[in-house]
Design a protein around this motif. Structure first.
Motif, PDB file in Angstrom:
ATOM      1  N   MET A   1     -36.710 -28.481  48.076  1.00 34.95           N
ATOM      2  CA  MET A   1     -37.354 -28.332  46.767  1.00 34.95           C
ATOM      3  C   MET A   1     -36.358 -28.618  45.650  1.00 34.95           C
ATOM      4  N   LYS A   2     -36.846 -29.295  44.623  1.00 32.70           N
ATOM      5  CA  LYS A   2     -35.993 -29.644  43.489  1.00 32.70           C
ATOM      6  C   LYS A   2     -35.557 -28.376  42.752  1.00 32.70           C
ATOM      7  N   LYS A   3     -34.274 -28.371  42.338  1.00 29.80           N
ATOM      8  CA  LYS A   3     -33.770 -27.223  41.578  1.00 29.80           C
ATOM      9  C   LYS A   3     -34.400 -27.221  40.188  1.00 29.80           C
ATOM     10  N   ARG A   4     -34.627 -26.039  39.695  1.00 28.09           N
ATOM     11  CA  ARG A   4     -35.342 -25.919  38.422  1.00 28.09           C
ATOM     12  C   ARG A   4     -34.734 -24.796  37.575  1.00 28.09           C
ATOM     13  N   PRO A   5     -35.118 -24.739  36.285  1.00 30.49           N
ATOM     14  CA  PRO A   5     -34.633 -23.636  35.456  1.00 30.49           C
ATOM     15  C   PRO A   5     -35.315 -22.324  35.849  1.00 30.49           C
ATOM     16  N   ILE A   6     -34.575 -21.254  35.863  1.00 30.34           N
ATOM     17  CA  ILE A   6     -35.179 -19.927  36.019  1.00 30.34           C
ATOM     18  C   ILE A   6     -34.577 -19.011  34.942  1.00 30.34           C
ATOM     19  N   VAL A   7     -35.249 -17.898  34.721  1.00 34.72           N
ATOM     20  CA  VAL A   7     -34.754 -16.909  33.760  1.00 34.72           C
ATOM     21  C   VAL A   7     -34.266 -15.687  34.526  1.00 34.72           C
ATOM     22  N   LEU A   8     -32.991 -15.360  34.341  1.00 36.43           N
ATOM     23  CA  LEU A   8     -32.385 -14.177  34.942  1.00 36.43           C
ATOM     24  C   LEU A   8     -32.248 -13.144  33.835  1.00 36.43           C
ATOM     25  N   ALA A   9     -32.773 -11.950  34.070  1.00 37.98           N
ATOM     26  CA  ALA A   9     -32.750 -10.949  33.010  1.00 37.98           C
ATOM     27  C   ALA A   9     -32.267  -9.609  33.532  1.00 37.98           C
ATOM     28  N   ASP A  10     -31.361  -9.021  32.773  1.00 38.62           N
ATOM     29  CA  ASP A  10     -30.989  -7.627  32.989  1.00 38.62           C
ATOM     30  C   ASP A  10     -32.241  -6.775  32.736  1.00 38.62           C
ATOM     31  N   ARG A  11     -32.267  -5.558  33.239  1.00 37.41           N
ATOM     32  CA  ARG A  11     -33.455  -4.714  33.065  1.00 37.41           C
ATOM     33  C   ARG A  11     -33.320  -3.732  31.892  1.00 37.41           C
ATOM     34  N   ASP A  12     -32.403  -2.773  32.034  1.00 39.30           N
ATOM     35  CA  ASP A  12     -32.329  -1.667  31.072  1.00 39.30           C
ATOM     36  C   ASP A  12     -31.632  -2.116  29.780  1.00 39.30           C
ATOM     37  N   GLY A  13     -32.324  -1.978  28.668  1.00 43.13           N
ATOM     38  CA  GLY A  13     -31.765  -2.410  27.392  1.00 43.13           C
ATOM     39  C   GLY A  13     -32.083  -3.865  27.080  1.00 43.13           C
ATOM     40  N   THR A  14     -32.728  -4.536  28.048  1.00 44.17           N
ATOM     41  CA  THR A  14     -33.075  -5.948  27.871  1.00 44.17           C
ATOM     42  C   THR A  14     -34.593  -6.116  27.930  1.00 44.17           C
ATOM     43  N   LEU A  15     -35.192  -5.691  29.044  1.00 38.85           N
ATOM     44  CA  LEU A  15     -36.654  -5.758  29.188  1.00 38.85           C
ATOM     45  C   LEU A  15     -37.297  -4.433  28.796  1.00 38.85           C
ATOM     46  N   ILE A  16     -36.669  -3.343  29.224  1.00 39.66           N
ATOM     47  CA  ILE A  16     -37.195  -2.013  28.902  1.00 39.66           C
ATOM     48  C   ILE A  16     -36.138  -1.218  28.142  1.00 39.66           C
ATOM     49  N   ARG A  17     -36.620  -0.195  27.445  1.00 38.80           N
ATOM     50  CA  ARG A  17     -35.717   0.643  26.661  1.00 38.80           C
ATOM     51  C   ARG A  17     -34.627   1.220  27.555  1.00 38.80           C
ATOM     52  N   HIS A  18     -33.405   1.222  27.039  1.00 42.53           N
ATOM     53  CA  HIS A  18     -32.295   1.745  27.831  1.00 42.53           C
ATOM     54  C   HIS A  18     -32.317   3.273  27.841  1.00 42.53           C
ATOM     55  N   ILE A  19     -32.502   3.830  29.019  1.00 45.46           N
ATOM     56  CA  ILE A  19     -32.386   5.274  29.220  1.00 45.46           C
ATOM     57  C   ILE A  19     -31.286   5.402  30.275  1.00 45.46           C
ATOM     58  N   PRO A  20     -30.186   6.091  29.978  1.00 47.19           N
ATOM     59  CA  PRO A  20     -29.123   6.179  30.994  1.00 47.19           C
ATOM     60  C   PRO A  20     -29.669   6.743  32.314  1.00 47.19           C
ATOM     61  N   TYR A  21     -29.463   6.015  33.392  1.00 49.61           N
ATOM     62  CA  TYR A  21     -29.929   6.429  34.730  1.00 49.61           C
ATOM     63  C   TYR A  21     -31.402   6.814  34.726  1.00 49.61           C
ATOM     64  N   LEU A  22     -32.197   5.905  34.211  1.00 52.19           N
ATOM     65  CA  LEU A  22     -33.653   6.113  34.154  1.00 52.19           C
ATOM     66  C   LEU A  22     -34.162   6.648  35.501  1.00 52.19           C
ATOM     67  N   SER A  23     -34.813   7.799  35.476  1.00 52.95           N
ATOM     68  CA  SER A  23     -35.233   8.381  36.748  1.00 52.95           C
ATOM     69  C   SER A  23     -36.661   8.930  36.700  1.00 52.95           C
ATOM     70  N   LYS A  24     -37.419   8.556  35.641  1.00 57.22           N
ATOM     71  CA  LYS A  24     -38.830   8.961  35.543  1.00 57.22           C
ATOM     72  C   LYS A  24     -39.642   7.745  35.121  1.00 57.22           C
ATOM     73  N   LEU A  25     -40.734   7.484  35.839  1.00 59.49           N
ATOM     74  CA  LEU A  25     -41.566   6.328  35.496  1.00 59.49           C
ATOM     75  C   LEU A  25     -42.092   6.450  34.062  1.00 59.49           C
ATOM     76  N   SER A  26     -42.317   7.700  33.623  1.00 62.48           N
ATOM     77  CA  SER A  26     -42.872   7.879  32.279  1.00 62.48           C
ATOM     78  C   SER A  26     -41.890   7.436  31.193  1.00 62.48           C
ATOM     79  N   ASP A  27     -40.622   7.198  31.564  1.00 63.12           N
ATOM     80  CA  ASP A  27     -39.636   6.705  30.593  1.00 63.12           C
ATOM     81  C   ASP A  27     -39.604   5.180  30.501  1.00 63.12           C
ATOM     82  N   VAL A  28     -40.387   4.514  31.361  1.00 61.61           N
ATOM     83  CA  VAL A  28     -40.385   3.036  31.330  1.00 61.61           C
ATOM     84  C   VAL A  28     -41.167   2.571  30.105  1.00 61.61           C
TER      85      VAL A  28
END
Ligand SMILES: [Mg+2]
Ligand SMILES: [Zn+2]
Length: 186
Positions: A1-28
């Motif tokens: 398969m031909k190589k293509r562009p992809i998007v690599l993204a950090d999670r905490d502080g990038t896609l979702i609000r940064h909560i140190p050691y997020l450990s509750k789904l309700s904090d997402v």
């Protein structure tokens, strides 16, 4: 398969609000502009892949099942908005872990590029035409070592760029800049 562009993204502080050691789904909580940006990438068939350090596992704060549950939960929210994340890679390790089996010097904890390399391989990503976005120096160091387009979410420096990364105010801004490079859209 031909190589293509992809998007690599950090999670905490990038896609979702940064909560140190997020450990509750309700904090997402997705950050502003993230849902619509992911939907836009989905419509262009550009894979969006999460690469996240989760040393909370090694520190005994939560288990790997919680990390996976969080990722399913994120995709559940996205699905309702007609969007999805294509993949998730996480590093549960930490050199000073309290949980024995995670106390290793691995190659996947950012700034090392192991997770990004794995994601690029799985999704047939071409490093030089893909992007990495994150809110920590480790994120952009990992992307830089593979030659990705690098975006560092650092609102107070937005608009500046140097050898390491283009500074942006948000994930949305990074995606807009990345997609404005029309070569990616041929
Ligand atoms: Mg982060
Ligand atoms: Zn690791």
């Amino acid at each position: 398969m031909k190589k293509r562009p992809i998007v690599l993204a950090d999670r905490d502080g990038t896609l979702i609000r940064h909560i140190p050691y997020l450990s509750k789904l309700s904090d997402v909580e997705f950050l502003p502009g993230v849902l619509s940006s992911i939907r836009r990438l989905n419509s262009l068939k550009i894979p969006v892949v999460v690469v996240t350090n989760q040393s909370g596992v090694a520190r005994g704060y939560f288990g790997e099942d919680f990390v996976r549950e969080t990722h399913s939960y994120m995709n559940g929210i996205l699905k309702k908005e007609g969007a999805h994340l294509d993949g998730f890679f996480y590093c549960p390790h930490f050199r000073e872990a309290s949980v024995d089996r995670y106390r290793v010097s691995c190659g996947c904890r950012k700034p090392l590029p192991g997770m990004l390399e794995e994601a690029l391989e799985v999704f047939h990503g071409d490093p030089g035409s893909s992007m990495m976005v994150g809110d920590s120096e480790g994120d952009v160091l990992a992307g830089k070592s593979l030659g990705c387009h690098n975006f560092w979410i650092l609102p107070q420096e937005a608009g500046k760029r140097d050898d390491l990364a283009f500074r942006v105010s948000s994930f949305e801004e990074a995606v807009n800049l990345f997609l404005s490079d029309t070569e990616l859209l041929e």
